[in-house]
Motif scaffolding. Sequence first.
Motif, PDB file in Angstrom:
ATOM      1  N   ILE D 150       0.828  -1.219   0.000  1.00  0.00           N
ATOM      2  CA  ILE D 150       0.000   0.000   0.000  1.00  0.00           C
ATOM      3  C   ILE D 150       0.861   1.268   0.000  1.00  0.00           C
ATOM      4  CG2 ILE D 150      -0.301   0.144   2.518  1.00  0.00           C
ATOM      5  CD1 ILE D 150      -3.327   0.839   1.827  1.00  0.00           C
ATOM      6  N   ALA D 151       2.092   1.159   0.545  1.00  0.00           N
ATOM      7  CA  ALA D 151       2.979   2.327   0.547  1.00  0.00           C
ATOM      8  C   ALA D 151       3.363   2.704  -0.887  1.00  0.00           C
ATOM      9  CB  ALA D 151       4.226   2.047   1.377  1.00  0.00           C
ATOM     10  N   GLU D 152       3.488   1.697  -1.762  1.00  0.00           N
ATOM     11  CA  GLU D 152       3.773   1.987  -3.183  1.00  0.00           C
ATOM     12  C   GLU D 152       2.622   2.766  -3.817  1.00  0.00           C
ATOM     13  OE1 GLU D 152       4.357  -1.837  -5.025  1.00  0.00           O
ATOM     14  OE2 GLU D 152       5.767  -2.425  -3.422  1.00  0.00           O
ATOM     15  N   VAL D 153       1.413   2.364  -3.454  1.00  0.00           N
ATOM     16  CA  VAL D 153       0.242   3.064  -3.988  1.00  0.00           C
ATOM     17  C   VAL D 153       0.237   4.518  -3.516  1.00  0.00           C
ATOM     18  CG1 VAL D 153      -2.273   3.172  -3.955  1.00  0.00           C
ATOM     19  CG2 VAL D 153      -1.117   0.954  -4.140  1.00  0.00           C
ATOM     20  N   GLN D 154       0.566   4.652  -2.248  1.00  0.00           N
ATOM     21  CA  GLN D 154       0.615   6.021  -1.706  1.00  0.00           C
ATOM     22  C   GLN D 154       1.511   6.916  -2.571  1.00  0.00           C
ATOM     23  OE1 GLN D 154      -1.021   7.664   0.671  1.00  0.00           O
ATOM     24  NE2 GLN D 154       0.161   9.486   0.074  1.00  0.00           N
ATOM     25  N   ALA D 155       2.609   6.348  -3.029  1.00  0.00           N
ATOM     26  CA  ALA D 155       3.564   7.111  -3.829  1.00  0.00           C
ATOM     27  C   ALA D 155       3.022   7.480  -5.210  1.00  0.00           C
ATOM     28  CB  ALA D 155       4.867   6.325  -3.969  1.00  0.00           C
ATOM     29  N   ARG D 156       1.859   6.932  -5.569  1.00  0.00           N
ATOM     30  CA  ARG D 156       1.233   7.257  -6.857  1.00  0.00           C
ATOM     31  C   ARG D 156      -0.067   8.064  -6.706  1.00  0.00           C
ATOM     32  NH1 ARG D 156       2.219   4.806 -11.494  1.00  0.00           N
ATOM     33  NH2 ARG D 156       0.019   4.397 -11.978  1.00  0.00           N
ATOM     34  N   MET D 157      -0.432   8.441  -5.484  1.00  0.00           N
ATOM     35  CA  MET D 157      -1.692   9.178  -5.304  1.00  0.00           C
ATOM     36  C   MET D 157      -1.600  10.518  -6.036  1.00  0.00           C
ATOM     37  SD  MET D 157      -3.906   7.359  -3.591  1.00  0.00           S
ATOM     38  CE  MET D 157      -5.065   8.420  -2.727  1.00  0.00           C
ATOM     39  N   PRO D 158      -2.592  10.816  -6.887  1.00  0.00           N
ATOM     40  CA  PRO D 158      -2.495  11.982  -7.779  1.00  0.00           C
ATOM     41  C   PRO D 158      -2.329  13.315  -7.046  1.00  0.00           C
ATOM     42  CG  PRO D 158      -4.392  10.595  -8.360  1.00  0.00           C
ATOM     43  CD  PRO D 158      -3.806  10.010  -7.121  1.00  0.00           C
ATOM     44  N   ASN D 159      -2.905  13.408  -5.874  1.00  0.00           N
ATOM     45  CA  ASN D 159      -2.801  14.700  -5.168  1.00  0.00           C
ATOM     46  C   ASN D 159      -1.963  14.604  -3.890  1.00  0.00           C
ATOM     47  OD1 ASN D 159      -3.457  17.473  -5.294  1.00  0.00           O
ATOM     48  ND2 ASN D 159      -4.954  17.219  -3.643  1.00  0.00           N
ATOM     49  N   ARG D 160      -0.994  13.629  -3.896  1.00  0.00           N
ATOM     50  CA  ARG D 160      -0.230  13.380  -2.656  1.00  0.00           C
ATOM     51  C   ARG D 160       0.595  14.575  -2.215  1.00  0.00           C
ATOM     52  NH1 ARG D 160       1.896  10.858  -6.912  1.00  0.00           N
ATOM     53  NH2 ARG D 160       4.086  11.275  -7.450  1.00  0.00           N
ATOM     54  N   ASN D 161       0.923  15.450  -3.145  1.00  0.00           N
ATOM     55  CA  ASN D 161       1.691  16.647  -2.774  1.00  0.00           C
ATOM     56  C   ASN D 161       0.809  17.893  -2.714  1.00  0.00           C
ATOM     57  OD1 ASN D 161       4.050  15.112  -2.718  1.00  0.00           O
ATOM     58  ND2 ASN D 161       4.284  15.339  -4.956  1.00  0.00           N
ATOM     59  N   GLY D 162      -0.482  17.657  -2.600  1.00  0.00           N
ATOM     60  CA  GLY D 162      -1.423  18.783  -2.730  1.00  0.00           C
ATOM     61  C   GLY D 162      -1.818  19.439  -1.422  1.00  0.00           C
ATOM     62  N   MET D 163      -1.134  19.101  -0.335  1.00  0.00           N
ATOM     63  CA  MET D 163      -1.547  19.607   0.978  1.00  0.00           C
ATOM     64  C   MET D 163      -0.461  20.465   1.595  1.00  0.00           C
ATOM     65  SD  MET D 163      -4.515  18.262   1.569  1.00  0.00           S
ATOM     66  CE  MET D 163      -5.418  17.038   0.612  1.00  0.00           C
ATOM     67  N   THR D 164      -0.904  21.451   2.350  1.00  0.00           N
ATOM     68  CA  THR D 164       0.041  22.241   3.134  1.00  0.00           C
ATOM     69  C   THR D 164      -0.545  22.523   4.517  1.00  0.00           C
ATOM     70  OG1 THR D 164       1.216  24.338   3.313  1.00  0.00           O
ATOM     71  CG2 THR D 164      -0.876  24.388   2.142  1.00  0.00           C
ATOM     72  N   THR D 165       0.346  22.560   5.494  1.00  0.00           N
ATOM     73  CA  THR D 165      -0.093  23.017   6.821  1.00  0.00           C
ATOM     74  C   THR D 165       0.528  24.376   7.137  1.00  0.00           C
ATOM     75  OG1 THR D 165       1.711  21.791   7.853  1.00  0.00           O
ATOM     76  CG2 THR D 165      -0.435  20.690   7.759  1.00  0.00           C
ATOM     77  N   ALA D 166       1.030  25.036   6.106  1.00  0.00           N
ATOM     78  CA  ALA D 166       1.620  26.368   6.307  1.00  0.00           C
ATOM     79  C   ALA D 166       0.507  27.413   6.312  1.00  0.00           C
ATOM     80  CB  ALA D 166       2.647  26.658   5.214  1.00  0.00           C
ATOM     81  N   HIS D 167      -0.211  27.475   7.407  1.00  0.00           N
ATOM     82  CA  HIS D 167      -1.292  28.455   7.550  1.00  0.00           C
ATOM     83  C   HIS D 167      -1.481  28.722   9.034  1.00  0.00           C
ATOM     84  CE1 HIS D 167      -3.787  25.136   8.903  1.00  0.00           C
ATOM     85  NE2 HIS D 167      -3.408  24.448   7.830  1.00  0.00           N
ATOM     86  N   ALA D 168      -2.332  29.707   9.326  1.00  0.00           N
ATOM     87  CA  ALA D 168      -2.503  30.140  10.722  1.00  0.00           C
ATOM     88  C   ALA D 168      -3.765  29.562  11.348  1.00  0.00           C
ATOM     89  CB  ALA D 168      -2.524  31.659  10.785  1.00  0.00           C
ATOM     90  N   MET D 169      -4.288  28.474  10.767  1.00  0.00           N
ATOM     91  CA  MET D 169      -5.605  28.035  11.205  1.00  0.00           C
ATOM     92  C   MET D 169      -5.651  26.683  11.906  1.00  0.00           C
ATOM     93  SD  MET D 169      -7.820  29.813   8.258  1.00  0.00           S
ATOM     94  CE  MET D 169      -9.413  29.248   8.844  1.00  0.00           C
ATOM     95  N   TRP D 170      -4.507  26.212  12.333  1.00  0.00           N
ATOM     96  CA  TRP D 170      -4.464  25.059  13.237  1.00  0.00           C
ATOM     97  C   TRP D 170      -4.358  25.617  14.655  1.00  0.00           C
ATOM     98  CZ3 TRP D 170      -5.341  20.062  13.793  1.00  0.00           C
ATOM     99  CH2 TRP D 170      -4.714  19.333  14.834  1.00  0.00           C
ATOM    100  N   PRO D 171      -5.288  25.278  15.518  1.00  0.00           N
ATOM    101  CA  PRO D 171      -5.360  25.969  16.815  1.00  0.00           C
ATOM    102  C   PRO D 171      -4.404  25.401  17.851  1.00  0.00           C
ATOM    103  CG  PRO D 171      -7.170  24.440  16.598  1.00  0.00           C
ATOM    104  CD  PRO D 171      -6.384  24.323  15.327  1.00  0.00           C
ATOM    105  N   GLY D 172      -3.293  24.850  17.422  1.00  0.00           N
ATOM    106  CA  GLY D 172      -2.314  24.333  18.366  1.00  0.00           C
ATOM    107  C   GLY D 172      -0.926  24.663  17.853  1.00  0.00           C
ATOM    108  N   ASN D 173       0.076  24.100  18.498  1.00  0.00           N
ATOM    109  CA  ASN D 173       1.445  24.377  18.064  1.00  0.00           C
ATOM    110  C   ASN D 173       2.112  23.120  17.488  1.00  0.00           C
ATOM    111  OD1 ASN D 173       1.826  22.882  20.356  1.00  0.00           O
ATOM    112  ND2 ASN D 173       2.309  24.644  21.650  1.00  0.00           N
ATOM    113  N   GLU D 174       1.310  22.131  17.061  1.00  0.00           N
ATOM    114  CA  GLU D 174       1.867  20.854  16.629  1.00  0.00           C
ATOM    115  C   GLU D 174       2.447  20.896  15.213  1.00  0.00           C
ATOM    116  OE1 GLU D 174      -0.966  21.281  18.153  1.00  0.00           O
ATOM    117  OE2 GLU D 174      -0.581  20.326  20.079  1.00  0.00           O
ATOM    118  N   PHE D 175       1.910  21.768  14.368  1.00  0.00           N
ATOM    119  CA  PHE D 175       2.477  21.896  13.027  1.00  0.00           C
ATOM    120  C   PHE D 175       3.327  23.158  12.981  1.00  0.00           C
ATOM    121  CE2 PHE D 175      -1.644  19.729  12.044  1.00  0.00           C
ATOM    122  CZ  PHE D 175      -1.100  18.525  11.617  1.00  0.00           C
TER     123      PHE D 175
END
Lengths: 402, 402, 234, 234
Positions: D150-175
């Motif tokens: 399944i990890a190989e499949v993950q490497a082919r997911m079409p939008n696998r690089n489509g996410m970012t947590t670089a924003h001010a809207m996570w209400p904690g300090n974990e990211f």
Amino acid sequence: PMAMAQGNPVPTEGGDPNILNLPEHTTGLGQGVAVEGYGKPSKFEANLQRRQSPGLTQTTQASVSFAPLQSLFGIVTPSGLHFERHHQGWWDIDPSKHRFMINGMVKKNMVFTMDEIMRLPSVSRFHFIECGANTAVDWGNVAVPTVQYTHGMLSCSEFTGVPLITLLELAGVDLKNGKFVLAEGGDGSSMTRTIPMSLITSGEVIVAYGQNGEMLRPENGYPLRLVVPGVQGVSWVKYLRRVEVGDKPYASKDEAIHYMDLQPGGLHRQYTNLQEVKSVVTTPSGGQVLLDKGFYNITGLAWSGKGKIKRVDVSTDGGRNWRQARLETPVLSKALSRFNIDWVWDGKPAIIQSRAQDETGHVQPTYQQLRSVRGTRSIYHNNAIQSWLVQENGEVKNVQVS
Amino acid sequence: PMAMAQGNPVPTEGGDPNILNLPEHTTGLGQGVAVEGYGKPSKFEANLQRRQSPGLTQTTQASVSFAPLQSLFGIVTPSGLHFERHHQGWWDIDPSKHRFMINGMVKKNMVFTMDEIMRLPSVSRFHFIECGANTAVDWGNVAVPTVQYTHGMLSCSEFTGVPLITLLELAGVDLKNGKFVLAEGGDGSSMTRTIPMSLITSGEVIVAYGQNGEMLRPENGYPLRLVVPGVQGVSWVKYLRRVEVGDKPYASKDEAIHYMDLQPGGLHRQYTNLQEVKSVVTTPSGGQVLLDKGFYNITGLAWSGKGKIKRVDVSTDGGRNWRQARLETPVLSKALSRFNIDWVWDGKPAIIQSRAQDETGHVQPTYQQLRSVRGTRSIYHNNAIQSWLVQENGEVKNVQVS
Amino acid sequence: AQGNKYPGVGRDATPKEVAKWDIDVRPDFKGLPAGSGSVAKGQEVWESKCAHCHGVFGESGEVFSPLIGGTTAEDIKTGRVANLNRSDYPGRTTLMKVATVSTLWDYINRAMPWTNPKSLTTEEVYSVTAFMLNLANIVPDNYVLSDKNIAEVQARMPNRNGMTTAHAMWPGNEFAGVKKPDTANKVCMKDCTPEPKLASFLPDFARNAHGNLLEQNRMVGAQHGVDTTKPEPK
Amino acid sequence: AQGNKYPGVGRDATPKEVAKWDIDVRPDFKGLPAGSGSVAKGQEVWESKCAHCHGVFGESGEVFSPLIGGTTAEDIKTGRVANLNRSDYPGRTTLMKVATVSTLWDYINRAMPWTNPKSLTTEEVYSVTAFMLNLANIVPDNYVLSDKNIAEVQARMPNRNGMTTAHAMWPGNEFAGVKKPDTANKVCMKDCTPEPKLASFLPDFARNAHGNLLEQNRMVGAQHGVDTTKPEPK
Ligand code: HEC
Ligand code: HEC
Ligand SMILES: [Ca+2]
Ligand SMILES: [Ca+2]
Ligand SMILES: [Ca+2]
Ligand SMILES: [Ca+2]
Ligand SMILES: [Ca+2]
Ligand SMILES: [Ca+2]
Ligand SMILES: [Co+2]
Ligand SMILES: [Co+2]
């Protein structure tokens, strides 16, 4: 005595069937939105009802129903469980036909529709309402088993409406000579009560239409009632149709025959309207049973007609020793405050009490202190410290201590 | 245009028949106490219902119903009108069979009954809950007519329950490595969401059973839901059955396919959970009609997921000039605040807006400001300033200005 | 003067409107309409419209507490009802308590008969009030009560001197009340009292008098309701 | 350790209990049960248990938004779904958005089929997931998805690089998000903007599309609801 111990035993068969056998709600599709356009409580909450106290009154329309404080949380009373006190029954009045009149010592007598009242600057505030006769039955002796019947003529809501002073000023009130305001209801009793002008000019008295976000409930005066913070409920005139400004008090039936305090010697105190500092533990409380020894959260309510609650202390040994409870926020003037305190029950008899102090420094009295001034034959304004006895068998009982 | 002017004309025949002909409720005996053991609103309030927005969803069980903000007062949402958002329908779960489990990075995995959870130290606090998709339909253009449909995925209640941290500590949580908590529901969707440990250790996250004095309503997660103040509603997992402590986020369906914010360029912001500072005028608002010129009280709601509201300003000329509104007390952290401001309508077109600022200094953005960063194709977290156009004929309309 | 502040809101009340609703009667008889009514006429009103609830002599406790009884000729002299000072006296009637005759007139006029309030004529209110006063021996059998002589009746009310406003429980400054509250409990924290003794509790036979308390508590919770249909487990 | 603080409250969970409820699968595949399933078997599951709601090709919008479509071979290479950057592209399918294959596995396992959640076997979940991935051309027709690959499949997911947590809207300090919010409106009070122009409003034909608004407002109040069954008065 612990035969009824709580239903979370360490499983012998590998686990709790409530976990191992997935319930229907985990394996099926539930109901849709707006199935209830106006929702109601779970069917498993049916035990929470406002109730009459058997034998207290001879009719249901000049009577009272009590709020189930033993099962409530926080400071907001669900409007459906708000206590009731009617003198000539309740009505569901068409608000488009309701009128509000101001007369007496004003430049011009005036009439308002609901539409118009709702155009004026409004305020929203949390206040408790307590019937002056709350805890009346226990003035002399223990008479009822649960906090619903001892303290259930008590509720707290967020009220929205127009300060009465705004309306009086619109009519050109004579504040120099007008010292008393008569408030009059539109129901059969047309309840009338005298309100101090000094409380009205403070801006605290509200001509209210809103309660807990929606309109007042019919049982609570829909579409208009007076809110008189800190003052006994009978002054919060329901179905409010009129206020009159005068220079003398009115001695209406419910301030000249009832809601007066009989003192030792036979004299009545008249116009005793204030609800003084008071508190009560709501769990554990009379008629409940602790199923096990161990940790419990003691919780209850405190309030004062003179302002904010400053502190609440709790005793589990009948008043010998006390610990300070935590007050939940917000602590608001003339509103209920919720308190909580940790307790580990060792299985031995315990007498639980709470004692509130308000921001004026006034401390809730013991029965002994109260009776030493007011005797035992008063009906109204019993704000004495309440005692609950937790017995070895886990049962909790309403008691008084000496 | 003022043909529908308000129904309080100066009487020609000596007086208003609603005053001169005493109504039945003034001359008769009303209904008794406890006729309704659990009361309901007046029959004249039937227009206040939570409603679906036509065409928004294809099913009723994966759908939403909106609260009628245009007719509500104060900050407490009546529980019967609380907005709904279900993913696989709602249930009325037997609380005596409900269990709560803690597992993952804890010393011991644990199971609790409702009886046991209710023995622990509890807190009661007012908080707003807003769906992350509230006001979604207006991201691009005006799409719906009233504040019920633009902003009605918003409610505020007094919640009572146990801080999640209390329960986690009881299980011996590993706070050094456990950075993310998975919350999981017990319904068909078994909703799962990742909660920041830093918010949990602050004590703000509550495992709640109480709502506005009584238990949660079935539609809102009876008997147990997570309360995550300041965070979008989807994280407030209903029918809460389990929390798991982990060292990584979970990317559950509703944080990896939905409740993400599509930015210009095609990147999605993931884990955008916060509800930023926002406000809306609730009256006058879209779909209403002013019946007359003259004085009005403009009122509305303001809130922020980052703390208390500091101020609210109101414009009646589409954002050119502003006046500061009065905030009703109490102003509480991560709760709704009610604002009011005077306004005399001269009968000419007016565009009414409100603009809130929270205690961090953050000011609610205009649509232009918001879109300049996030574009127009996001669905979630639209906190732009809302505009209502009051037309000469008194009708109020949802508009956007440039 | 202030009218301009809230344009469009409210209007002047007409004299007819005020007359219709402004029915209150104050202790100084402000608001009392001119008129009169005899004890004899009052007896007719009483027997046809009041007696079935309040009893022929106002003594009934079946619908509400008794109206008449417990006052004496001596009380009429002193203006203080002596029985109010007897802790063994059973119950307190309306006439024992009320200090102001206006209160009776106002209340009967606005609220009685209970099922048909505001249905009495002014004469009927005068006369039935006269009849009640007669039952309490305040006015003679042949009395005709009127706005002219009601002040004389006030001077004979058995409990007219029975009220005081010298207390701290009026929430304004309009009366010359007292400021200090009745009690002055202290925030004592340790060893505040001797060992407490139980002084009062419900007798066993009252266990189920308020219904089964198990059904008056939530079915889950830190505590459940006691099953009061069963005797207490020892 | 802390157990003594709240005696009597809670108990240890048994391993069986935890196993029954702890079903979540994380992006790093923590929680994924061992097992496998083929595309072919997945097609059977799909057609008998999924297709009537989601369409034979996962294209249906009748019950929920479409699951499949809008992804390309190029996307599988880049890990970014290009159509997400086209404002003219109609709708966004599940496969266009999802970055983590674990999300699909976890969600199908816990919640699908919608009317019968948690009824699928582990093999059925593997296989129907494989089938959906095949519909989106991420895995070939003969693929057998398993915990091993399944990890190989993950490497082919079409939008696998489509996410970012670089924003001010996570209400904690974990990211490692950003602190500054996106917007910085000012508390301007006077002459803040030029004369505003109406940029968007509801078309006349939508006047009654949400029902009669007269019936959606309280019958009294400062404002009433507009009767939208009638044309607007001019
Ligand atoms: C159908 C029953 C009924 C009838 C008929 C009736 N009453 Fe009453 N009356 C009551 C009740 C019940 C109350 C108490 C109301 C309350 O609690 O506010 C009451 C209260 C009173 C009181 C006040 C007593 C007190 O101590 O508060 C007076 C005085 C009175 N009635 C006089 C009359 C007169 C005079 C009539 C006839 C003209 C009359 N009543 C007819 C039921 C009745
Ligand atoms: C009776 C209708 C129905 C059936 C049958 C059904 N689904 Fe669904 N499915 C839905 C609905 C409705 C949703 C959206 C639920 C929500 O809003 O949380 C959904 C959501 C999904 C999603 C998430 C899509 C997204 O973008 O959130 C996936 C993946 C999915 N279904 C796969 C399946 C599979 C695989 C099966 C069969 C094993 C199946 N479904 C059977 C109705 C159905
Ligand atoms: Ca009362
Ligand atoms: Ca949501
Ligand atoms: Ca007007
Ligand atoms: Ca008068
Ligand atoms: Ca236990
Ligand atoms: Ca797990
Ligand atoms: Co139980
Ligand atoms: Co109207």
